[in-house]
Scaffold this motif. Structure first.
Motif, short mmCIF file in Angstrom:
data_model
loop_
_atom_site.label_atom_id
_atom_site.label_comp_id
_atom_site.label_asym_id
_atom_site.label_seq_id
_atom_site.Cartn_x
_atom_site.Cartn_y
_atom_site.Cartn_z
N PRO A 56 0.76 -1.06 0.12
CA PRO A 56 -0.04 -0.11 -0.24
C PRO A 56 0.88 1.21 0.07
N ARG A 98 1.96 7.40 3.26
CA ARG A 98 0.57 7.13 3.54
C ARG A 98 0.10 8.28 4.73
N LEU A 122 -5.07 3.43 7.08
CA LEU A 122 -6.25 3.40 6.41
C LEU A 122 -6.17 3.90 4.80
N VAL A 138 -4.19 3.70 1.00
CA VAL A 138 -3.42 2.63 0.31
C VAL A 138 -3.18 3.58 -1.03
N VAL A 192 -15.27 5.24 0.65
CA VAL A 192 -13.77 5.42 0.12
C VAL A 192 -13.60 6.37 -0.88
N ARG A 234 -8.26 6.43 0.55
CA ARG A 234 -8.42 6.56 1.90
C ARG A 234 -9.85 5.65 2.48
N PHE A 235 -9.57 4.89 3.39
CA PHE A 235 -10.72 3.90 3.78
C PHE A 235 -11.51 4.35 5.02
N GLY A 288 -14.51 -0.50 6.24
CA GLY A 288 -13.16 -0.04 5.85
C GLY A 288 -11.81 -0.97 5.85
N ARG A 289 -11.92 -1.62 7.18
CA ARG A 289 -10.64 -2.40 7.06
C ARG A 289 -10.72 -3.46 6.17
N ARG A 293 -10.03 -2.40 2.65
CA ARG A 293 -8.68 -1.91 2.45
C ARG A 293 -7.87 -3.17 2.59
N THR A 294 -8.02 -4.26 3.25
CA THR A 294 -7.46 -5.65 3.02
C THR A 294 -7.62 -6.17 1.73
#
Lengths: 429, 429
Positions: B62, B68, B86, B88, B225, B245-246, B252-253, B256-257
């Motif tokens: 990311p 970041r 959060l 990427v 997002v 941005r998550f 969101g997590r 993001r994953t």
């Protein structure tokens, strides 16, 4: 979450990040999981990038003409006539391979074992990859006879295999398919009307200059798409640049057009300053070929030494002919390793190596193999030093194994192997 | 060829290349098709890139922590608390948007009109996008009431809409959805359990500082997002860098994953030297914010002047509030334009402008609108000069319209419009 997106994280990149975290937490680790090349950027390429910092236009989707002409020359010098119009550059050969799978469609055949991302990319492209085993000692290329059977069966079952992905030279095995196997691959692909996608990112890292890797484009020129990049020969993974070569003829032109369309919608173009440096590198001036040659000698010295240590304790492995990978089978050591440790799969062995000895490697299962055998993929490309000074010294050394920071790592590996193969585990990290 | 890969070439990139070919063949052309920003790289960013030329490691998928953290600060200063974990980064916001569509899955709702690549990306991801019209004068955001109807119907028909893509400020219309519309979008998305993917690449290019664009993340923080990049505010399209941005929380997590997994298999990481320069830019030191402000003033002066010329001959258009785009409807001029020319669709008008006058623009159909109306999307971002010297002068000018190279282009556009709207076509290129 999407079904397609339930791919796992790239095993090599995930292992890299986990090892980097342990290292920054102060642990002593030996990173042999990812094939990232731990060598410096050649100063000429640093200058070329810096001198191109004013370039901010997208330029053509397949890359500018200077880069495409340089790539054509690179292939020309390797016996493959190449029209620069049939070259497409992208931000790494990884996105190019993904774009090709999207552009070709259908279900790709992939070698088993095979690079960690082929299967994941095929799934992301909405395909169901068909794994076909390699011939013993000839990694990266599905056994042509088994390929024929698998494709015939898949078609009979209503599936639509359209291409076969090969890796020449191979990751994970460090071997190179023979000319005979590639000739038979070409015939089979022609009979079955399959496109051959040939990932040749390790093409410059074959140790014996008298016996180079042969591209399947020699045997099936009308249907072979070749990809390469600067990640392995010039250690520029973090710069993200790759190139694809399409065959002349309708098939090649149509595929090239389809890939450019996909590229225009996913990544636009490769980064402009990186293109300038890559054009210089692919032109292969003397300073660059000398640097690649020095890297190749270093890879050979270190990977063969580590392979010897594995062989010495009874691990089975095919001699490494290229790359910086070894793929030892530690099944003969199952009994001693298993004493006092709950050992079933290759994953268990990977965890043991990491937790007890601080050594990061990957299990064969990351490459599509079954979980049980105690087979590992090790990359020795990050053993050359922690600093640029050490890495330049490694490149310059007549015998890099005499350098203390490489020597001590190899000694540590030897010690760990002796401990694993010995009567009891007593070595402490 | 794959069904999925039958997407067309990105209309903007294709038009750009066609115009570049005509120009290099010696033709006088006015490029208003692609929104590429024809402005120089700020010298500080050139220095940062050059100073990072030794960086060749992949680093985290990311993006590195410096980048970041800088991105988190950028959003923080715009009222959105952001955890660097959060964020990427990727090689452009275009691949990030594609990766998000893959990660989210299902069928995305997209605004009509909408950016050329949303629909193509959705198809490449194996989805069937659902187009929902905007409210008049509020481009980039599907009318919330129509969104509710469309999603309800789609679900009743067995489809699986999971997200709505919005563009704030908007390409192609140069407008900005109101706070009220975004609030209703947020409510509707919450009611329907949709993720909002908010493309905010033009966020720094709103002309009235007292009336900035509002992110839907304000109204639906748990499900929005946001993506942006340096392509528009800093003219770095050819450097390929973007950030996502998550939202905080499980959704969101998880997303993001999922995006990081997709990224690890498609593009690995954003180019390391570019990351270093982007981290500096997103830190927004005074020299960078001043440069963005100068660019914004220049965009405003030129796009509004060109919009005025269209308005003066009777084209219909909503006042441009942001970006460098205008989206005029020339339907009121159909009769005079059609004299002596076989004019049916917007495409016909685009061809007329290119062939007779050497002016490159895009038809509304490229943005998902019907073919018939004589509606065009024009980008004025390539009218600032041919050389860096001219472009710096344009950035520094109190009134850029007094610069001869900009003046003459605007005069030429005025002349062409007069010719189109007048009794007969007699202007020669």
């Amino acid at each position: 979450m999407s079904e397609r997106a339930t791919v796992t994280m790239s095993a090599t990149l995930a292992a890299d990040e986990a090892l980097a975290r342990r290292r920054s937490a102060g642990e002593q680790v030996i990173s042999m999981a990812s094939g990232e090349i731990g060598l410096p950027v050649h100063p000429a390429l640093q200058r070329m990038l810096a001198g191109a910092a004013q370039l901010n236009a997208y330029g053509p989707v397949p890359g500018g003409s200077a880069l495409r002409e340089a790539a054509a020359g690179y292939w020309q010098r390797r016996g493959l006539d190449t029209d620069p119009e049939l070259v497409v550059a992208g931000p790494g050969s990884k996105p190019l391979l993904f774009g090709l799978l999207l552009a070709i469609g259908g279900d790709p055949v992939v070698p088993v074992p095979g690079w960690v991302s082929y299967v994941a990319q095929a799934r992301l492209a909405g395909s169901q990859p068909i794994g076909v085993p390699i011939l013993p000692g000839e990694g990266g290329v599905p056994d042509p006879a088994a390929l024929r059977t698998a494709v015939t069966r898949a078609r009979a079952a209503g599936r639509d295999p359209r291409c076969v992905v090969v890796t020449v030279p191979d990751n994970p095995t460090g071997t190179v398919a023979s000319g005979d196997t590639l000739r038979r691959l070409g015939e089979t692909a022609r009979d079955l009307d399959l496109v051959i996608v040939s990932d040749e990112i390790y093409g410059d890292l074959v140790f014996d200059a008298a016996d180079p890797a042969v591209s399947p484009a020699r045997y099936a020129p009308e249907r072979t798409v070749t990809t390469t990049g600067l990640t392995k020969n010039l250690a520029l993974g973090g710069w993200r640049i790759g190139v694809a070569r399409f065959p002349d003829g309708d098939l090649g032109r149509d595929l090239r057009t389809a890939l450019v369309r996909v590229a225009s919608q996913i990544w636009s173009s490769p980064a402009a300053p990186v293109q300038a440096a890559a054009a210089y590198a692919l032109g292969e001036p003397a300073e660059i070929t000398a640097h690649v040659a020095a890297s190749r000698r270093l890879h050979e010295a270190v990977v063969r030494t580590v392979a010897d240590r594995f062989g010495a304790v009874g691990a089975l492995l095919t001699p490494v002919r290229a790359t910086c990978y070894l793929y030892p089978d530690l099944e003969p050591l199952r009994a001693p390793i298993g004493r006092g440790y709950d050992l079933h799969t290759g994953d268990d062995l990977v965890r043991l190596l990491l937790d007890r000895y601080g050594i990061g490697v990957l299990p064969a299962s990351a490459f599509g193999e079954p979980a049980i055998p105690l087979r590992l993929r090790l990359a020795t490309s990050q053993l050359y030093g922690e600093t640029d000074e050490q890495r330049w010294a490694a490149l310059a050394a007549d015998d890099p194994l005499t350098l203390p920071w490489i020597r001590s790592t190899v000694d540590r590996i030897e010690e760990v192997l002796a401990d694993l193969a010995g009567p009891a585990h007593h070595v402490h990290p």
